[in-house]
Design a protein around this motif. Structure first.
Motif, mmCIF file in Angstrom:
data_model
loop_
_atom_site.group_PDB
_atom_site.id
_atom_site.type_symbol
_atom_site.label_atom_id
_atom_site.label_comp_id
_atom_site.label_asym_id
_atom_site.label_seq_id
_atom_site.Cartn_x
_atom_site.Cartn_y
_atom_site.Cartn_z
ATOM 1 N N THR A 2 59.660 90.069 5.905
ATOM 2 C CA THR A 2 59.566 90.723 4.595
ATOM 3 C C THR A 2 58.186 90.503 4.003
ATOM 4 O O THR A 2 57.448 89.613 4.426
ATOM 5 C CB THR A 2 60.592 90.115 3.623
ATOM 6 N N ASP A 3 57.875 91.342 2.983
ATOM 7 C CA ASP A 3 56.575 91.204 2.332
ATOM 8 C C ASP A 3 56.384 89.816 1.733
ATOM 9 O O ASP A 3 55.291 89.298 1.668
ATOM 10 C CB ASP A 3 56.424 92.250 1.225
ATOM 11 N N GLU A 4 57.517 89.206 1.261
ATOM 12 C CA GLU A 4 57.409 87.883 0.631
ATOM 13 C C GLU A 4 56.862 86.834 1.590
ATOM 14 O O GLU A 4 56.369 85.817 1.188
ATOM 15 C CB GLU A 4 58.790 87.398 0.136
ATOM 16 N N CYS A 5 56.999 87.077 2.896
ATOM 17 C CA CYS A 5 56.570 86.089 3.881
ATOM 18 C C CYS A 5 55.145 86.332 4.358
ATOM 19 O O CYS A 5 54.705 85.713 5.310
ATOM 20 C CB CYS A 5 57.523 86.076 5.065
ATOM 21 N N LYS A 6 54.461 87.247 3.697
ATOM 22 C CA LYS A 6 53.063 87.488 4.064
ATOM 23 C C LYS A 6 52.157 87.082 2.911
ATOM 24 O O LYS A 6 52.581 87.059 1.754
ATOM 25 C CB LYS A 6 52.843 88.956 4.393
ATOM 26 N N VAL A 7 50.911 86.786 3.257
ATOM 27 C CA VAL A 7 49.996 86.336 2.224
ATOM 28 C C VAL A 7 48.606 86.905 2.484
ATOM 29 O O VAL A 7 48.218 87.104 3.633
ATOM 30 C CB VAL A 7 49.969 84.784 2.185
ATOM 31 N N LYS A 8 47.898 87.190 1.380
ATOM 32 C CA LYS A 8 46.520 87.671 1.505
ATOM 33 C C LYS A 8 45.574 86.474 1.419
ATOM 34 O O LYS A 8 45.589 85.738 0.419
ATOM 35 C CB LYS A 8 46.203 88.654 0.380
ATOM 36 N N ILE A 9 44.767 86.293 2.474
ATOM 37 C CA ILE A 9 43.825 85.165 2.527
ATOM 38 C C ILE A 9 42.398 85.701 2.494
ATOM 39 O O ILE A 9 42.047 86.628 3.231
ATOM 40 C CB ILE A 9 44.033 84.346 3.829
ATOM 41 N N LYS A 10 41.619 85.107 1.645
ATOM 42 C CA LYS A 10 40.222 85.535 1.492
ATOM 43 C C LYS A 10 39.358 84.986 2.629
ATOM 44 O O LYS A 10 38.557 85.694 3.216
ATOM 45 C CB LYS A 10 39.735 85.005 0.144
ATOM 46 N N GLU A 11 39.506 83.691 2.925
ATOM 47 C CA GLU A 11 38.734 83.102 4.022
ATOM 48 C C GLU A 11 39.348 81.783 4.465
ATOM 49 O O GLU A 11 40.055 81.123 3.707
ATOM 50 C CB GLU A 11 37.258 82.907 3.633
ATOM 51 N N GLU A 57 53.515 82.558 11.194
ATOM 52 C CA GLU A 57 53.174 82.277 12.595
ATOM 53 C C GLU A 57 51.683 82.482 12.849
ATOM 54 O O GLU A 57 51.039 81.687 13.510
ATOM 55 C CB GLU A 57 53.973 83.192 13.544
ATOM 56 N N ARG A 58 51.163 83.577 12.325
ATOM 57 C CA ARG A 58 49.760 83.900 12.592
ATOM 58 C C ARG A 58 48.822 82.912 11.902
ATOM 59 O O ARG A 58 47.802 82.525 12.452
ATOM 60 C CB ARG A 58 49.467 85.343 12.135
ATOM 61 N N LEU A 59 49.183 82.492 10.704
ATOM 62 C CA LEU A 59 48.314 81.524 10.021
ATOM 63 C C LEU A 59 48.378 80.159 10.716
ATOM 64 O O LEU A 59 47.358 79.474 10.842
ATOM 65 C CB LEU A 59 48.693 81.403 8.536
ATOM 66 N N LEU A 60 49.577 79.781 11.204
ATOM 67 C CA LEU A 60 49.676 78.524 11.951
ATOM 68 C C LEU A 60 48.813 78.592 13.210
ATOM 69 O O LEU A 60 48.096 77.649 13.545
ATOM 70 C CB LEU A 60 51.135 78.242 12.330
ATOM 71 N N GLU A 61 48.889 79.738 13.892
ATOM 72 C CA GLU A 61 48.084 79.904 15.111
ATOM 73 C C GLU A 61 46.592 79.793 14.781
ATOM 74 O O GLU A 61 45.842 79.146 15.484
ATOM 75 C CB GLU A 61 48.427 81.275 15.735
ATOM 76 N N ARG A 62 46.177 80.387 13.644
ATOM 77 C CA ARG A 62 44.766 80.344 13.260
ATOM 78 C C ARG A 62 44.319 78.914 12.932
ATOM 79 O O ARG A 62 43.272 78.465 13.393
ATOM 80 C CB ARG A 62 44.519 81.259 12.054
ATOM 81 N N ILE A 63 45.115 78.185 12.166
ATOM 82 C CA ILE A 63 44.655 76.835 11.771
ATOM 83 C C ILE A 63 44.692 75.870 12.958
ATOM 84 O O ILE A 63 43.965 74.879 12.966
ATOM 85 C CB ILE A 63 45.425 76.258 10.558
#
Ligand code: SF4
Length: 224
Positions: A2-11, A57-63
């Protein structure tokens, strides 16, 4: 998803913490979009087309591409505006979490409090930010921080008033938080003289002993 589980990250980047008592520690910074305030001195780019969207998932993979840092700094903007995302993301990082916040969203903070290790909470002076009466939000915020390591950061300039100093010291002493005085900067220079900064420190110390003067060190190091 859902949209609630997504986030906009600047950097997302690693750098050296340049403010407050954790100055000099290497951190992984995650900069969130949007803010509920509009401080006069804000240097954050809020242009809406300059972000990347992540799910957990994608942010965990990135960090996970980064290592050898002290903690993850959630910064902004105001990270607590993304509280729904943080509730699913933070428990899965396995890292120490350092929250940089404008300390106005006490109820949202309560929702992620179990996952936060260190809180760097601003006290917004009207004389520096142009924002009136933020103290009533700060009071509730600091009350909610009880049990989590917390310090308060106060950006000031030559317009700081004695009445503001008294209110800050009252907030600090009632909630048992250290106050970090941070002179406003313009590019990499303080906009007050060192003598004025010391004079303001002395004025705070007349009311409350747990106060330090720490300028933004990353600007001297020419780091982000
Ligand atoms: S709270 Fe921080 S991010 Fe928001 S406007 Fe003020 S300085 Fe900028």
């Amino acid at each position: 998803m859902t949209d609630e589980c997504k986030v906009k990250i600047k950097e997302i980047f690693t750098s050296v913490q340049g403010e407050g008592p954790y100055v000099g520690y290497k951190q992984l910074f995650i900069r969130f979009c949007n803010c509920n305030l509009k401080c006069n001195y804000c240097d954050t780019d809020f242009k809406d087309d300059n972000y990347e969207e992540f799910d957990t998932e994608r942010l965990l993979e990135r960090i996970n591409r980064y290592s050898n840092y002290h903690s993850i700094s959630l910064t902004g903007g105001e990270p607590l505006l993304s509280v729904d995302f943080l509730k699913t993301f933070l428990p899965r990082t396995g890292k120490k979490i350092y929250l940089e916040t404008n300390a106005t969203l006490a109820d949202k903070f309560r929702e992620v409090k179990p996952f936060i290790d260190i809180v760097s909470a601003d006290i917004k002076l009207e004389s520096a930010t142009g924002i009136k009466d933020s103290y009533k939000f700060h009071d509730k915020f600091f009350a909610n921080c009880k049990g989590v390591e917390t310090f308060a950061k106060i950006v000031f300039n030559k317009n700081i008033k004695d009445e503001e100093i008294e209110i800050c010291c009252d907030l600090g002493s009632r909630h048992g938080v250290e106050l970090i005085l941070q002179p406003e900067m313009q590019n990499d220079l303080m906009i007050v003289t060192p003598e004025f900064a010391e004079e303001i420190l002395d004025k705070f110390l007349q009311h409350y002993s747990n106060v330090r003067l720490i300028p933004q060190v990353h600007k001297f190091l020419n780091l982000k």
